[in-house]
Design a protein around this motif. Structure first.
Motif, mmCIF file in Angstrom:
data_model
loop_
_atom_site.group_PDB
_atom_site.id
_atom_site.type_symbol
_atom_site.label_atom_id
_atom_site.label_comp_id
_atom_site.label_asym_id
_atom_site.label_seq_id
_atom_site.Cartn_x
_atom_site.Cartn_y
_atom_site.Cartn_z
ATOM 1 N N ALA A 129 0.907 -1.237 0.042
ATOM 2 C CA ALA A 129 -0.026 0.006 -0.075
ATOM 3 C C ALA A 129 0.912 1.014 -0.016
ATOM 4 O O ALA A 129 0.790 2.263 -0.621
ATOM 5 N N ALA A 130 1.817 1.435 0.643
ATOM 6 C CA ALA A 130 2.679 2.316 1.039
ATOM 7 C C ALA A 130 3.480 2.550 -0.402
ATOM 8 O O ALA A 130 3.666 3.783 -0.986
ATOM 9 N N HIS A 131 4.013 1.486 -1.059
ATOM 10 C CA HIS A 131 4.673 1.622 -2.429
ATOM 11 C C HIS A 131 3.729 2.199 -3.508
ATOM 12 O O HIS A 131 3.977 2.884 -4.308
ATOM 13 N N VAL A 132 2.422 1.680 -3.684
ATOM 14 C CA VAL A 132 1.317 2.077 -4.441
ATOM 15 C C VAL A 132 0.960 3.421 -4.459
ATOM 16 O O VAL A 132 0.656 4.215 -5.312
ATOM 17 N N GLY A 133 1.001 4.027 -3.033
ATOM 18 C CA GLY A 133 0.550 5.236 -2.896
ATOM 19 C C GLY A 133 -0.752 5.451 -2.262
ATOM 20 O O GLY A 133 -1.402 6.603 -2.546
ATOM 21 N N GLU A 134 -1.440 4.336 -1.996
ATOM 22 C CA GLU A 134 -2.781 4.297 -1.524
ATOM 23 C C GLU A 134 -2.739 4.867 -0.125
ATOM 24 O O GLU A 134 -1.676 5.012 0.603
ATOM 25 N N ASP A 135 -3.785 5.081 0.335
ATOM 26 C CA ASP A 135 -4.121 5.352 1.846
ATOM 27 C C ASP A 135 -3.851 4.193 2.756
ATOM 28 O O ASP A 135 -4.241 3.261 2.489
ATOM 29 N N ALA A 136 -2.593 4.497 3.004
ATOM 30 C CA ALA A 136 -1.991 3.393 4.033
ATOM 31 C C ALA A 136 -2.308 2.990 5.430
ATOM 32 O O ALA A 136 -1.852 2.235 6.038
ATOM 33 N N ALA A 137 -3.161 3.894 5.859
ATOM 34 C CA ALA A 137 -3.532 4.243 7.382
ATOM 35 C C ALA A 137 -3.982 2.819 7.731
ATOM 36 O O ALA A 137 -3.647 2.316 8.888
ATOM 37 N N LEU A 138 -5.177 2.180 7.149
ATOM 38 C CA LEU A 138 -5.591 1.201 7.867
ATOM 39 C C LEU A 138 -4.619 -0.199 7.547
ATOM 40 O O LEU A 138 -4.659 -0.916 8.665
ATOM 41 N N ALA A 139 -3.780 -0.252 6.493
ATOM 42 C CA ALA A 139 -2.831 -1.249 6.425
ATOM 43 C C ALA A 139 -1.868 -1.334 7.334
ATOM 44 O O ALA A 139 -1.559 -2.350 7.952
ATOM 45 N N TYR A 140 -1.509 -0.069 7.633
ATOM 46 C CA TYR A 140 -0.514 0.157 8.788
ATOM 47 C C TYR A 140 -1.043 -0.301 10.266
ATOM 48 O O TYR A 140 -0.264 -1.184 10.870
ATOM 49 N N GLU A 141 -2.158 0.053 10.485
ATOM 50 C CA GLU A 141 -2.692 -0.182 11.698
ATOM 51 C C GLU A 141 -2.986 -1.880 11.683
ATOM 52 O O GLU A 141 -2.727 -2.447 12.758
#
Length: 983
Positions: free
Chosen positions: A144-156
């Protein structure tokens, strides 16, 4: 690989050997060959081990396209024969699902759907195997971070889960968490998260180098520039020339560009030229090329687009040309990733990096600070706006006459005018003035040659100086200026006399000094003849001839240090002084007085020298010339150092340096002033200030063509930096020097290069890079073995090499190196260094191998004993610990490591006996206390005789305390307390 393994045992040994190689093509090719070899055995387990090694080589060799292919073979083997995977192999297999995820992200040709499909496969496999999913969610977040999506949920989903055995290491996860906060714009929080990694508490194969590269700019933005500097030096060294860390290298280049260190950035780019061709990962290429473009863009903005730059092999690049090519390729990569990902993230990130403004105008990163002007091709010297310099005459006749007038005065601004005239005369459209006062063109050409010859002589280029002076003399004759011709011929005589004597196979020092003294005597006689035979001379010409005569004899005295040679110098100086006073030639009055002072100093009469220079300074301040003040103050500073008055020396030298700022650098010899100030600072206990002056001295020397002298000064600065514990600065300076084209090509004096490499090897050892330090020491030991004229240096280098090999556990090679050192020592004794080495080898072997290493350890001590006997017979006294007592103590320690405690106690008793009643006193108190402590430990703990041990310890504590050695008594008090507690 010479021959393919014929058995599985040979295969496993070959795999172990390959595992010790650095990542790169050699390791990768060998791993490929070992897979081919493993397939011949028809057994799955050897093949699994070979495939695992190959995947690792591809992963860390920056070949992401090949890593998933190898893993697919491993996964097939697991599906077909799961029972052959033991617990360790099974763990490795599931760990490397993450490696494949990482590899696929790096390849823009892999569709996003395929990446997501792979992560689904990973999750299903983990669930089927009963494994927790934190590693899977970690990969989901990274995608998600690589693609540039909203990574907040994936991070949590990832960061909120507990770590498992298959989670990335703590250091890598810290980096990912910190980068999440960094992307959110929270530098402070990112740095707090990073702190355990940046402080070295958490590390792995890639860390802390990876984290450091990302933390550099946040550290600058939050005002922590000194920490950023320290981490840049350490972090860059960990990733340089490594294809798998090319992105990290790019961020270090960007850091240089944004801190006013563009010249260092170009130097690092040249050092990493291999990365243009060896990086197979498009994502790593993207990161690297963007960092390169930040640097090149900054250099071009500063007006240096035509500077040479290191780029792809096969052509020559300029900064501007390489920047254009790098930009086009990086733009293409960004477009490919964004097309695959359906976002603009990579173009946006790239734009943000390229649009960053410099964060600091200048941050001194290393001891060798250079600007882009320093690396640019030399340009004609412009006339600076100086404190006293008159405006350069616009009229050509006035310019020529002004240059000659300043030359007659010995004024330093004459050089600037000659340089201007040299440029004008070289022009195709130059027209010489038809002016009787100016004289013919041939006279001007003679003047320019004489000036050029003087410059060559100041750079110690004596052969060139002599040739130019002779050529100038011929032109002066042609111009009808016989006095000037005689002066030029006298200068040529002196230049030839200063040429190094040819090597005739005799004692180099004695033979060279004798030959040079004879040459100077002959030169003086020739000058006297020229003086006597010359027609009527202008006063300033005759004064210069008298000065040359005195200088030749002064150099002879300096060469021989024979007091019989002093009187002739003083006689010539008196002639010069009398003549200069009669004709009121201020610069030569000063010169005569300086010659007297130098003569008194060379003969050891420092009080007379100081009295003479005080009188000279008084005259210079009253009557000038002012440009002589900096050098004169410098000489008085050196005299004060000779009189052991470092504070007075510091005052004079500082004043000299202040006044030198008013004059061109060649006039005041500012390099010498900085070097002498460094010495004064060391005597005053101010080593940090001394280091700054050493660096400045080297910069000045390098700028003015004294290359060998500059490198020697830099070498001293690197050693002092190392002594101060500034290890990374020392290594960075030495790396920069060793990368110089003439040094790298072997064109420099081989002993000076060896000294630079030796200091670097010691710095690497101090920085705990044992592998690199050992390799450099071993190479130096092999090279120095051929130094027949300097066996002592080989003995020292071989001894240090032996110790490093022993630290690495390679005692066989350590023994070989020690034997080399002993053989060289027989030709040029190094009693103390070799004894220290042999004792340390014995300690290391006994400590690492215990009873199994006792015999070999005692062999080292037997050699040390023979060295001590030789030293005693030669009347040698060690500067440090006495060799006999140190040897007895080491016998005790070696036996203690080996478990032979009675022998250990006997040896320690002998050491205490050798130290005697004076042992607890003075400089040996610490050594005596340590012998008592170890004897007490052996007796009380290992031999289980606490009563006599306590008696020994208590008596020693009482004695040490009474003598004022409370600190030395503390370990003994602590051991006694331990023995009482255990009783």
């Amino acid at each position: 690989m010479p021959t393919a393994p014929q058995t599985t045992d040979e295969l496993y040994r070959a795999l172990q050997d390959n595992d010790r190689r650095p990542y790169g093509r050699t390791r990768t090719v060998t791993a490929e060959e070992l897979v081919d070899a493993a397939e011949q055995f028809g057994e799955p387990v050897p093949l699994i081990h070979a495939l695992l090694e190959l995947q690792e080589a591809y992963t860390y060799g920056s070949e992401p396209r090949k890593s998933p292919v190898v893993f697919a073979r491993l996964l097939t083997l697991f599906d077909e024969q799961p029972d052959v995977f033991d617990e360790r192999l099974r763990h490795l297999l599931f760990w490397r699902f993450k490696w494949v995820s990482h590899a696929l992200r790096q390849l823009p040709e892999i569709p996003l759907a395929s990446l997501r499909q792979w992560l689904t496969e990973m999750r299903d496999r983990y669930e089927k195997a009963g494994l927790a999913l934190q590693p899977y969610y970690g990969q989901l977040y990274q995608l998600a971070a690589h693609v540039g999506e909203d990574a907040a949920l994936a991070y949590e989903l990832w960061a909120g889960r507990a770590r498992t055995r298959l989670s990335d290491c703590e250091a890598c996860e810290i980096c990912e968490r910190a980068r999440y906060h960094l992307a959110a714009g929270d530098d402070e929080r990112a740095l707090r998260v990073w702190e355990p990694v940046l402080a070295g508490k958490e590390s792995c194969q890639e860390e802390p180098a990876r984290s450091v590269s990302y933390a550099l700019l946040p550290l600058l933005r939050t005002g922590r520039s000194e920490r950023a500097r320290e981490l840049h030096l350490a972090g860059y060294r960990a990733c340089r020339r490594n294809p798998a860390m090319s992105g990290e290298v790019g961020r270090h280049l960007e850091f240089c560009a944004l801190t006013g260190n563009e010249a260092r950035g170009l130097e690092l780019l040249a050092e990493n030229r291999n990365l243009f061709d060896e990086v197979d990962s498009p994502l790593e290429q993207f990161d690297f090329l963007t960092g390169v473009e930040v640097l090149l863009t900054r250099v071009e903005q500063l007006g240096h687009g035509e500077l040479p730059a290191a780029g792809w092999a096969g052509r020559t690049w300029t900064v501007a040309g390489l920047r254009a090519e790098v930009g086009a390729r990086a733009d293409d990569l960004a477009a490919r990733f964004d097309a695959r990902n359906g976002t603009t993230a990579h173009a946006d990130r790239r734009r943000a990096r390229l649009e960053r403004a410099p964060l600091l105008d200048a941050l001194e990163l290393t001891l060798r600070t250079r600007s882009l002007d320093d690396v640019a091709p030399a340009a004609p010297t412009a006339v600076p706006a100086s404190r006293t310099a008159d405006a350069v005459p616009e009229s050509l006749p006035e310019l020529i006459l002004r240059a000659r007038a300043l030359e007659e005065q010995g004024h330093p601004d004459a050089r600037l005018l000659w340089e201007r005239l040299r440029t004008l005369v070289a022009a195709a459209d130059y027209a010489h003035p038809d002016d009787a006062a100016v004289g013919p063109l041939v006279l001007l050409r003679a003047d320019l040659l004489a000036d050029e010859a003087d410059r060559a002589g100041q750079k110690d280029e004596f052969a060139e100086a002599a040739a130019l002076h002779e050529e100038a003399a011929t032109l002066y004759d042609e111009a009808g200026a016989p006095g000037q011709a005689a002066l030029s011929r006298a200068c040529a005589l002196l230049a030839r006399a200063e040429l190094p004597a040819p090597d005739n196979g005799t004692d180099a020092d004695a033979g060279g000094a004798e030959a040079k003294a004879a040459a100077l005597t002959d030169a003086h006689a020739g000058m006297v003849r020229l003086h006597e035979q010359a027609p009527e001379l202008a006063p300033y010409v005759e004064a210069r001839l008298l000065r040359l005569r005195a200088t030749a004899l002064g150099l002879r005295l300096q060469t021989t240090r024979n007091e019989e040679h002093a009187a002739p110098v003083l006689a010539e100086a008196d002639l010069l002084h009398t003549f200069a006073v009669r004709h009121d030639i201020a610069s030569q009055i000063s010169g005569a007085q300086l010659l007297r002072v130098s003569t008194h100093a060379l003969t050891g009469d420092l009080p007379a020298a100081v009295a003479g220079i005080d009188a000279l300074l008084e005259r210079l301040r009253a009557h000038g010339p002012a440009w002589h003040l900096p050098r004169t103050l410098g000489l008085r500073g050196r005299l004060q150092l000779g009189l052991h008055d470092a504070q007075a020396a510091y005052t004079d030298l500082t004043e000299g340096l202040r006044l030198a700022a008013d004059w061109p650098a060649h006039t005041a010899d500012t390099g010498r002033l900085h070097g002498d100030l460094a010495e004064a600072c060391m005597h005053l206990g101010r080593p940090e200030e001394a280091l700054r002056h050493l660096s400045r001295a080297a910069e000045v020397q390098l700028r003015h063509g004294s290359r060998i002298e500059a490198l020697c000064t830099y070498s001293n600065a690197a050693q002092l930096s190392l002594d101060l514990g500034r290890i990374e600065e020392s290594i960075a300076l030495l790396d920069s020097l060793l990368a110089e084209p003439d040094v790298a090509a072997g064109e420099l004096d081989d002993r000076l290069t060896a000294q630079l490499r030796l200091t670097r090897a010691r710095a690497l050892h101090a920085g705990e890079d044992l592998k690199a330090a050992t390799a450099e020491f071993a190479a130096l030991a092999a090279e120095s073995a051929a130094w027949d004229d300097d066996p002592g240096s080989h003995a020292m280098i071989a001894a240090e090499t032996a110790v490093l090999l022993a630290e690495s556990g390679e005692f066989g090679r350590a023994r070989e190196a020690a034997d080399q050192a002993i053989a060289a020592h027989a030709r040029a004794p190094r009693y103390e260094q070799l004894s220290n080495c042999l004792r340390e080898l014995a300690r290391l072997q006994a400590k690492q191998q215990g009873p199994d290493g006792l015999s070999d350890a005692l062999g080292f001590l037997a050699d040390a004993g023979r060295i001590a006997d030789e030293a005693r017979a030669a009347g040698f006294e060690a500067a440090g610990r006495p060799l006999d007592t140190a040897l007895a103590y080491e016998h005790g320690r070696v036996h203690a490591y080996a478990g032979t405690y009675e022998e250990a106690l006997d040896a320690l008793e002998k050491a205490l006996s050798l130290l005697g009643d004076t042992g607890p006193q003075g400089q040996h108190a610490g050594e005596w206390a340590e012998c008592v402590r170890l004897a007490g430990a052996v007796e009380g703990i290992y031999l289980e005789r606490p009563a006599p041990a306590l008696a020994r310890l208590d008596a020693a504590v009482t004695r040490l305390t009474a003598l004022g050695h409370a600190e030395e008594a503390e370990p003994l008090t602590s051991l006694a307390a331990q023995l009482r507690d255990e009783a």
